[in-house]
Write an enzyme that holds these catalytic residues in place. Sequence first.
Site, short mmCIF file in Angstrom:
data_model
loop_
_atom_site.label_atom_id
_atom_site.label_comp_id
_atom_site.label_asym_id
_atom_site.label_seq_id
_atom_site.Cartn_x
_atom_site.Cartn_y
_atom_site.Cartn_z
CB CYS A 185 9.04 8.98 -0.91
SG CYS A 185 7.43 8.42 -1.52
NE ARG A 208 8.53 10.34 3.89
CZ ARG A 208 7.87 9.77 2.87
NH1 ARG A 208 6.78 10.35 2.39
NH2 ARG A 208 8.27 8.62 2.36
N GLY A 209 4.26 11.73 7.72
CA GLY A 209 2.81 11.74 7.55
C GLY A 209 2.09 10.90 8.59
CG ASP A 229 11.39 7.33 2.81
OD1 ASP A 229 10.53 8.01 3.40
OD2 ASP A 229 11.18 6.76 1.73
CB VAL A 232 -0.93 0.02 1.23
CG1 VAL A 232 -1.77 1.29 1.25
CG2 VAL A 232 -1.82 -1.21 1.24
CD GLU A 233 2.09 6.46 -1.65
OE1 GLU A 233 3.16 7.02 -1.38
OE2 GLU A 233 0.98 6.84 -1.24
CB SER A 234 3.32 5.57 2.98
OG SER A 234 4.04 6.50 2.20
CE LYS A 235 -0.74 13.06 -0.54
NZ LYS A 235 -0.43 14.07 -1.59
CB ALA A 249 10.39 1.86 3.00
CD GLU A 250 7.01 -0.98 1.37
OE1 GLU A 250 5.90 -0.80 1.89
OE2 GLU A 250 7.58 -0.10 0.66
#
EC number: 1.7.1.13
Length: 273
Positions: free
Chosen positions: A179, A247-248, A186, A81-84, A218-219
């Site tokens: 990112c 972050r966020g 990151d 899943v994209e973090s934003k 990151a992954e």
Amino acid sequence: MPLSTSLLGKKSTYKDSYDVTLLFKIPRINNRNELGINSNNLPFYGVDVWNTYELSCLNKNGKPWVGVGTFYIPTDSENIVESKSFKLYLNSFNNFVVESVKELERIILQDLSNVTHAKVTGRIFPINTKVEFGVPSGKNIDDLDIVCNNYGAPDNSLIEYEDVLVEEEINSNLLKSNCLVTGQPDWGTIVIKYKGKKLKHDSFLKYLISFRNCNEFAEQCAERIFTDIKNAISPDFLSISIVYTRRGGIDICPYRSTDKSYTLPSDKRFIRQ
């Protein structure tokens, strides 16, 4: 949906009602193909640990509740899943009435499982949960006196080793990348535990620093490091864990290991979290 046509990396409007469609999935296979990783025969086991610090909803009386969550996405999931998008999704609960914290937990776990095509586990904690800070395990290599001049792309040719077998654990706080979507930094602390030919600490630190201007999720950074070490020294055992700063309101902590019966590192936060 390709990243270029998504809302990611663009100015976003926060939804005031729960919306599962905000979750943006990214197939793991894309990045793994680049690294030469066979998705049908992964060279590692592990999880991505997601810690969420901005989690809120309304109870049946309309009173806000706040908490933190920890979610575990298995490394064999089809998607990440994209973090934003996860941040936008979590914030869609802000004005959403939920019967209980357990119900909120159930909804999030179900949604994440559906999007990633895997069994996602996790738990939501009250905000007054006591937290203790820890320190990275193993020997820190950051104080080595080295000269660095490679910050463009990760350079696995920097990894050198001695022809002697060891079992050791080392760590560094100098991992930094950007990112892929937003270009935001990151910052990570990495712990490597392995059994095999001895990594030369000075050259390996240079290798980690070569990620400094790399644009990857990151992954993927974690799996690139794992793959590069594995290819360089063919260890009998290898595990890496990376604890990224938040972050966020979210931090991501990938863990990869050759051991199927792996045990996750301590869940204590480091000082930068």
